[in-house]
Motif scaffolding. Sequence first.
Motif, PDB file in Angstrom:
ATOM      1  N   ALA A 125      27.961  40.461  32.848  1.00  0.00           N
ATOM      2  CA  ALA A 125      29.134  41.317  33.005  1.00  0.00           C
ATOM      3  C   ALA A 125      29.384  42.024  31.681  1.00  0.00           C
ATOM      4  O   ALA A 125      29.111  41.478  30.611  1.00  0.00           O
ATOM      5  N   TYR A 126      29.935  43.237  31.757  1.00  0.00           N
ATOM      6  CA  TYR A 126      30.253  43.986  30.545  1.00  0.00           C
ATOM      7  C   TYR A 126      31.733  43.912  30.196  1.00  0.00           C
ATOM      8  O   TYR A 126      32.172  44.502  29.212  1.00  0.00           O
ATOM      9  N   CYS A 127      32.497  43.183  31.012  1.00  0.00           N
ATOM     10  CA  CYS A 127      33.944  43.100  30.818  1.00  0.00           C
ATOM     11  C   CYS A 127      34.438  41.756  31.341  1.00  0.00           C
ATOM     12  O   CYS A 127      34.011  41.323  32.428  1.00  0.00           O
ATOM     13  N   PRO A 128      35.327  41.065  30.626  1.00  0.00           N
ATOM     14  CA  PRO A 128      35.840  39.780  31.105  1.00  0.00           C
ATOM     15  C   PRO A 128      36.468  39.856  32.487  1.00  0.00           C
ATOM     16  O   PRO A 128      36.389  38.897  33.268  1.00  0.00           O
ATOM     17  N   ALA A 129      37.097  40.980  32.811  1.00  0.00           N
ATOM     18  CA  ALA A 129      37.814  41.087  34.081  1.00  0.00           C
ATOM     19  C   ALA A 129      36.907  40.974  35.290  1.00  0.00           C
ATOM     20  O   ALA A 129      37.377  40.722  36.399  1.00  0.00           O
ATOM     21  N   VAL A 130      35.603  41.144  35.108  1.00  0.00           N
ATOM     22  CA  VAL A 130      34.663  41.019  36.216  1.00  0.00           C
ATOM     23  C   VAL A 130      34.512  39.562  36.639  1.00  0.00           C
ATOM     24  O   VAL A 130      34.219  39.268  37.803  1.00  0.00           O
ATOM     25  N   LEU A 131      34.735  38.644  35.707  1.00  0.00           N
ATOM     26  CA  LEU A 131      34.507  37.227  35.957  1.00  0.00           C
ATOM     27  C   LEU A 131      35.816  36.514  36.301  1.00  0.00           C
ATOM     28  O   LEU A 131      36.823  36.723  35.626  1.00  0.00           O
ATOM     29  N   PRO A 132      35.832  35.658  37.332  1.00  0.00           N
ATOM     30  CA  PRO A 132      37.063  34.968  37.731  1.00  0.00           C
ATOM     31  C   PRO A 132      37.640  34.119  36.607  1.00  0.00           C
ATOM     32  O   PRO A 132      36.920  33.417  35.898  1.00  0.00           O
ATOM     33  N   SER A 133      38.954  34.201  36.449  1.00  0.00           N
ATOM     34  CA  SER A 133      39.656  33.434  35.419  1.00  0.00           C
ATOM     35  C   SER A 133      41.120  33.335  35.788  1.00  0.00           C
ATOM     36  O   SER A 133      41.691  34.281  36.352  1.00  0.00           O
ATOM     37  N   PRO A 134      41.771  32.228  35.461  1.00  0.00           N
ATOM     38  CA  PRO A 134      43.215  32.121  35.689  1.00  0.00           C
ATOM     39  C   PRO A 134      44.032  32.924  34.685  1.00  0.00           C
ATOM     40  O   PRO A 134      45.252  32.977  34.793  1.00  0.00           O
ATOM     41  N   HIS A 135      43.338  33.589  33.750  1.00  0.00           N
ATOM     42  CA  HIS A 135      44.032  34.317  32.685  1.00  0.00           C
ATOM     43  C   HIS A 135      44.091  35.827  32.912  1.00  0.00           C
ATOM     44  O   HIS A 135      44.766  36.526  32.175  1.00  0.00           O
ATOM     45  N   HIS A 136      43.377  36.334  33.900  1.00  0.00           N
ATOM     46  CA  HIS A 136      43.433  37.777  34.160  1.00  0.00           C
ATOM     47  C   HIS A 136      43.149  38.053  35.635  1.00  0.00           C
ATOM     48  O   HIS A 136      42.604  37.200  36.346  1.00  0.00           O
ATOM     49  N   ASP A 152      53.749  39.534  37.184  1.00  0.00           N
ATOM     50  CA  ASP A 152      54.044  38.226  37.780  1.00  0.00           C
ATOM     51  C   ASP A 152      53.155  37.926  38.987  1.00  0.00           C
ATOM     52  O   ASP A 152      53.480  37.064  39.807  1.00  0.00           O
ATOM     53  N   ALA A 153      52.038  38.605  39.111  1.00  0.00           N
ATOM     54  CA  ALA A 153      51.164  38.421  40.263  1.00  0.00           C
ATOM     55  C   ALA A 153      50.555  37.024  40.275  1.00  0.00           C
ATOM     56  O   ALA A 153      50.340  36.399  39.233  1.00  0.00           O
ATOM     57  N   ASP A 154      50.279  36.527  41.468  1.00  0.00           N
ATOM     58  CA  ASP A 154      49.604  35.244  41.652  1.00  0.00           C
ATOM     59  C   ASP A 154      48.108  35.486  41.459  1.00  0.00           C
ATOM     60  O   ASP A 154      47.408  35.948  42.373  1.00  0.00           O
ATOM     61  N   LEU A 155      47.600  35.181  40.277  1.00  0.00           N
ATOM     62  CA  LEU A 155      46.213  35.504  39.958  1.00  0.00           C
ATOM     63  C   LEU A 155      45.233  34.718  40.824  1.00  0.00           C
ATOM     64  O   LEU A 155      44.183  35.251  41.220  1.00  0.00           O
ATOM     65  N   ALA A 156      45.559  33.482  41.123  1.00  0.00           N
ATOM     66  CA  ALA A 156      44.671  32.679  41.961  1.00  0.00           C
ATOM     67  C   ALA A 156      44.503  33.321  43.332  1.00  0.00           C
ATOM     68  O   ALA A 156      43.396  33.383  43.881  1.00  0.00           O
ATOM     69  N   GLU A 157      45.591  33.827  43.898  1.00  0.00           N
ATOM     70  CA  GLU A 157      45.508  34.468  45.206  1.00  0.00           C
ATOM     71  C   GLU A 157      44.738  35.781  45.127  1.00  0.00           C
ATOM     72  O   GLU A 157      43.978  36.121  46.039  1.00  0.00           O
ATOM     73  N   LEU A 158      44.909  36.528  44.032  1.00  0.00           N
ATOM     74  CA  LEU A 158      44.167  37.777  43.874  1.00  0.00           C
ATOM     75  C   LEU A 158      42.666  37.518  43.810  1.00  0.00           C
ATOM     76  O   LEU A 158      41.867  38.246  44.411  1.00  0.00           O
ATOM     77  N   TRP A 159      42.269  36.478  43.089  1.00  0.00           N
ATOM     78  CA  TRP A 159      40.840  36.160  43.003  1.00  0.00           C
ATOM     79  C   TRP A 159      40.323  35.635  44.346  1.00  0.00           C
ATOM     80  O   TRP A 159      39.176  35.931  44.733  1.00  0.00           O
ATOM     81  N   ALA A 160      41.138  34.884  45.063  1.00  0.00           N
ATOM     82  CA  ALA A 160      40.725  34.411  46.378  1.00  0.00           C
ATOM     83  C   ALA A 160      40.540  35.582  47.341  1.00  0.00           C
ATOM     84  O   ALA A 160      39.575  35.625  48.121  1.00  0.00           O
TER      85      ALA A 160
END
Length: 402
Positions: A125-136, A152-160
Amino acid sequence: MRVLLSTIGSRGDVQPLVALGLALRALGEEVRLCVPPDFREWIEELGLPVTPIGPELRSTGRARPDAAPPTLEQRRQMLEGMVAAQFETIAAAAEGCDVIVGATVLQIAAPSVAERMGIPYVFAAYCPAVLPSPHHAPPVLGMLGDTPAAADADLAELWAKDARRTSDTWGALLNARRAGLGLTPVADVRGHILTDRPWLAADGTLAPWPDPADPHVFQPGAWILRDERPLAPEIEAFLDAGEPPIYFGFGSIRAPHDLGQVIVESARAHGRRAIVLRGWAELSVADDAADCLVIGEVNQQALFRRVGAVVHHGGAGTTTAAALSGAPQVVVPQMYDQHYWARRVDDLGIGTAHAPGAPTAASLTRALERALQPDVRTRARTVAAAVRTDGADVAARRLIAT
């Protein structure tokens, strides 16, 4: 060792792999690339063999931003054709290789081809945001109606949701091909593509992995292609004719028809001249005034050191090149990881994040007002000194040891 480097995308997706390929070759390894045909001539001039994949992509930048989206049937046919082409082309290109490195999440076939061959597959990946993380949050897929995540978005739900959408889009097509190769079905397509040991080819100062103790992500640094090309005489003459101009370039993205005039007006509002990159959108300016110069492909590393600011779309490569030069930035994000880079430029104090979407002369003038402040340039130069340039060499040595 024979290495296949594979990606589907614009120059920003291809160029880092070229940097890695040259680093591998310098260490005595054999390298092949599988990339869109737009880049074949350039890469082969560098002495690296290329297997072209898919159609030329340059025409997509000239399409109107308001063009009608494809119908569901057209989209189905497009995706089916893309997957079929990947499996056929990448399998042929990988013959005799010992490892495949894939970049971008459109590498639907590469991990399965590597699995069938019994060789390692590395996702970069060329950017951290491409990889799943609870921080972004995940990257923004604007073409599907996504918008940048709220604070205030639920990041876990966005990644799911992102994982479900990836599997819904590609799962049936991928698994049909895997069945033909005698491979078991994949339930989590995104995880299959990204692997459980991804590489993050991004600079640790500009885009650090948010959990440095995470043993699953290897961050060698950005893969920067050293560019020794001289600037064209007309560019040199323009630079020498006055104070540093503002550079405007939007790479391969689509652009509003009036963007050229917006660019000129925002530069003139600050009494500055403008250098405008045509890009895939074939940008132009409305007049032939002496304070504007429209250019084609250029050595960004040489040019950015001599401009007053860099206004761009927020691609990983352009952001890194501008940061390395010490030039203040204005990032106008449109999609995917560009929103991440805009935030990082703003958070680091090395420029300004413009609001997503098409800029106006007024909005771009305001963004430039902040970016042109002396404290921003001072901060940009400080950060430039911390950006590393050996990421491709570090990755090449790690790959050889794989």
